[in-house]
Design an enzyme around this catalytic site. Sequence first.
Site, PDB file in Angstrom:
ATOM      1  CD  GLU A   1     -89.324  74.876  22.302  1.00 51.24           C
ATOM      2  OE1 GLU A   1     -88.110  75.114  22.399  1.00 51.24           O
ATOM      3  OE2 GLU A   1     -90.170  75.734  22.021  1.00 51.24           O
TER       4      GLU A   1
ATOM      5  CE  LYS B   1     -81.933  74.072  30.084  1.00 53.40           C
ATOM      6  NZ  LYS B   1     -80.498  73.899  29.901  1.00 53.40           N
TER       7      LYS B   1
ATOM      8  CG  ASP C   1     -75.949  69.941  27.896  1.00 58.63           C
ATOM      9  OD1 ASP C   1     -75.749  71.140  28.162  1.00 58.63           O
ATOM     10  OD2 ASP C   1     -75.432  69.015  28.529  1.00 58.63           O
TER      11      ASP C   1
ATOM     12  CE1 TYR D   1     -88.539  84.031  22.209  1.00 58.79           C
ATOM     13  CE2 TYR D   1     -86.362  84.375  23.160  1.00 58.79           C
ATOM     14  CZ  TYR D   1     -87.691  84.732  23.050  1.00 58.79           C
ATOM     15  OH  TYR D   1     -88.155  85.784  23.780  1.00 58.79           O
TER      16      TYR D   1
ATOM     17  CE  LYS E   1     -80.072  71.241  33.626  1.00 63.34           C
ATOM     18  NZ  LYS E   1     -79.307  72.212  34.278  1.00 63.34           N
TER      19      LYS E   1
ATOM     20  CB  CYS F   1     -46.479  45.998  35.150  1.00 69.49           C
ATOM     21  SG  CYS F   1     -47.277  46.236  33.557  1.00 69.49           S
TER      22      CYS F   1
ATOM     23  CB  CYS G   1     -44.217  43.676  31.512  1.00 75.35           C
ATOM     24  SG  CYS G   1     -43.887  45.113  32.526  1.00 75.35           S
TER      25      CYS G   1
ATOM     26  CB  CYS H   1     -45.585  49.666  34.138  1.00 72.65           C
ATOM     27  SG  CYS H   1     -44.322  48.578  33.456  1.00 72.65           S
TER      28      CYS H   1
ATOM     29  CB  CYS I   1     -44.296  47.469  29.622  1.00 68.41           C
ATOM     30  SG  CYS I   1     -45.983  47.252  30.171  1.00 68.41           S
TER      31      CYS I   1
HETATM   32  S1  IVH Z   1     -85.487  79.138  25.230  1.00 70.87           S
HETATM   33  C1  IVH Z   1     -85.538  83.411  27.105  1.00 70.87           C
HETATM   34  N1  IVH Z   1     -85.463  76.666  24.383  1.00 70.87           N
HETATM   35  O1  IVH Z   1     -80.946  76.537  27.805  1.00 70.87           O
HETATM   36  C2  IVH Z   1     -85.488  81.952  26.920  1.00 70.87           C
HETATM   37  N2  IVH Z   1     -83.545  77.456  25.527  1.00 70.87           N
HETATM   38  O2  IVH Z   1     -80.665  77.215  30.685  1.00 70.87           O
HETATM   39  C3  IVH Z   1     -84.630  81.547  25.800  1.00 70.87           C
HETATM   40  N3  IVH Z   1     -81.714  75.837  25.677  1.00 70.87           N
HETATM   41  O3  IVH Z   1     -79.751  79.803  27.448  1.00 70.87           O
HETATM   42  C4  IVH Z   1     -84.225  80.140  25.847  1.00 70.87           C
HETATM   43  N4  IVH Z   1     -82.716  74.215  24.590  1.00 70.87           N
HETATM   44  O4  IVH Z   1     -79.051  78.052  25.664  1.00 70.87           O
HETATM   45  C5  IVH Z   1     -84.781  77.621  25.034  1.00 70.87           C
HETATM   46  N5  IVH Z   1     -85.567  74.528  23.515  1.00 70.87           N
HETATM   47  C6  IVH Z   1     -84.893  75.461  24.164  1.00 70.87           C
HETATM   48  C7  IVH Z   1     -83.583  75.262  24.644  1.00 70.87           C
HETATM   49  C8  IVH Z   1     -82.944  76.285  25.345  1.00 70.87           C
HETATM   50  C9  IVH Z   1     -81.611  74.589  25.206  1.00 70.87           C
HETATM   51  C10 IVH Z   1     -80.647  76.521  26.450  1.00 70.87           C
HETATM   52  C11 IVH Z   1     -80.412  77.958  26.056  1.00 70.87           C
HETATM   53  C12 IVH Z   1     -80.621  78.733  27.322  1.00 70.87           C
HETATM   54  C13 IVH Z   1     -80.389  77.694  28.366  1.00 70.87           C
HETATM   55  C14 IVH Z   1     -81.065  78.064  29.666  1.00 70.87           C
END
Ligand code: IVH
Length: 677
Positions: free
Chosen positions: A116, A118, A120, A229, A315, A416, A419, A434, A440
């Site tokens: 999946e 991740k 941010d 989840y 990451k 500057c 000016c 400046c 200016c």
């Molecule tokens: S699963 C017990 N799935 O990443 C595991 N987390 O660094 C539950 N996050 O605290 C997390 N995308 O806030 C999961 N597809 C994803 C996610 C995800 C972002 C975040 C989440 C977690 C943090 C961990």
Amino acid sequence: MMDLFSEIEEPEREELKRLRKELEEANYKYYVLNMPTLSDREFDEKMHRLQALEAQFPDMFDPKSPTQHVGSDLGKKGFEQVKHKYPMLSLANSYSREEIEDWVRKLPSNAEIVCELKFDGLSISLWYEHGILVKALTRGDGVQGDDVIANIKTIPSIPWRIERDDIPDFFELRGEVLLPWERFEALNKEREEQEEPLFANPRNAASGTLKLQDPKEVARRGLEAYLYYMLGDNLPGTTHFERLETAKQWGFHISDAIKVCKNVDEVMAYIAYWDTERKNLPVATDGIVLKVNNLAQQEELGFTAKTPRWAIAYKFPAEKQLTLLKEITYQVGRTGVVTPVANLEPVQLSGTIVQRATLHNEDFIKSLDIRPGDRVWVEKGGEIIPKIVGRADRNDEMSATPSLNDGMMYSFPDVCPECGTPLVRVEGEAAWRCPNEAGCPPQIKGKIEHFVSRKAMNIDGLGEETIDLFYQKGLLKNIADIYDLKLEDIAAQERLGEKSAQNMLTGIEASKQVPWARVLFALGIRMVGETTAKKIARVYNNIDTLQWATAEQLCAIEDVGPQIAENIVAYFNDMRNLEILERLRQAGLQFEGEAAEEPQSDKLAGMSIVISGTFAHHSRDEYKAMIEANGGKNVGSVSKKTSFILAGENMGPEKRKKAEDLGIPLKTEEEFLEMIQ
Ligand code: IVH
């Protein structure tokens, strides 16, 4: 007999409950989301019916009923802390194929892996009871979080209610709350105009937004959420993937970028694809999450103290690119700060083409010894403005372009660029400035732009381009000139017809009613932002008293430090400003505010009260206002003259000791609220 009665009553009791729900939702949509769903008449009819039913069934009294409060109370109270049903853990990180292989090796050999994105943002836990969203908890410390349901309800993709009969009585969905890029950039642009600190990235912006006690503002900012989840008992399916499919069917916002993989090669292909493709997504992602698909296997693997063994994050490497620094130019801001700008050979970064990046200041350039002709690293790590983060070795192959001014040391301009005025550098500051505030061009235009902006005088129709045009034509040389603009002058400009000229004049006229605190903010005194201006205006309720205030007196105002005080004094010492102020006064601007509020009671008369710690019901500022409104005095430190300490959670240990030594009583916020009731 009894049974018969209750059977007759039952439908009416049900109706009462339904009406409460309906009116609660209608209130929320009306007051918070600004989206009325019922006509006033429908609303009133339902409210009357509910009142009648409540009178009929006094045993069903509920202080939270919509009959017991006005809708506009909604979302004003602090957040309730709630313990998580299942702790909210984080994930172990990995950065390479090898680390992923190490993790996979510890899984059962037939384990399928769900990949999946991740996201941010910030994790959120949504509780559904009988299909109704009842709580929305932040992660907090993992054990308990804040219930931010009022803010979460502003997210259109999160259902408030699931109307199906195949759902368990309770389930929880976890996911990520995000501020989409587009919204983040708009918000920061607005904050820049208001001279408010910018959010470094969408995650910080989402976090700041979720903490607001003002759901209406949250709604305006436009949060989004992706869920990933599902937890609870008696949930359908034997795999994580099936659960997410189910959640999707129930109406939840689940990303489409989910893939079940059989081996590490497939995982790596997913990573390679999304490392590029994610740049086209509307929200920020910082990696991939890998989860064991089979729930029985998940259970078998279990958790370490902090992270599940059945999941791991990968990451993405930070978004950096090497490119040619063609030239360094200089940008002068509204306050005169001169910022060096790297003009680059265009590169693709996080989905956009970057050709300019900040070099921050002279010290930064010197510390990295950056010169035009170098190849430099540019990064757009969530920040709105790309930045230079390093330089390639001049002998590197990558850096084959010979330095344009090889051997020559870099030097920051001493005048500057706009000016020609010699620049000054304030002791202890990295920025060159400046000092020609009144002459200016970018400073003049910047001040006018700030003056007319939404949170200042809010004059529509005077945008950046128009200000530039009027400046070129000599119609606007300072903020006071705005009030001398004539219909024929405006209408005579290309692009501006009589109608828009008329609109502009109406806006200018209306700005004469803008209250004193905002006028003070609009003046653009250095470092006097919106909140500081409000605080100053509360103490100095007209410009004449403010004008004669000394730096020392100004420092007594909350949030005003010596630097801000100096800036205010310097502003009023400048004859040119005084002339402008006089013209603004003649034009009829509000240079006077409401008189400071008289105390509402004298319950705290003669008392010196120290506030310490954090509070659940009100902010510290609110408590301070309450103390003053009841005739008391809020003081900073504990002494024998202190009457009592309004003590919240986590009160400082030093204060506590001092209070004990001096025998000063502590009062909880509840006791305090009772006192002033
Ligand atoms: S699963 C017990 N799935 O990443 C595991 N987390 O660094 C539950 N996050 O605290 C997390 N995308 O806030 C999961 N597809 C994803 C996610 C995800 C972002 C975040 C989440 C977690 C943090 C961990």
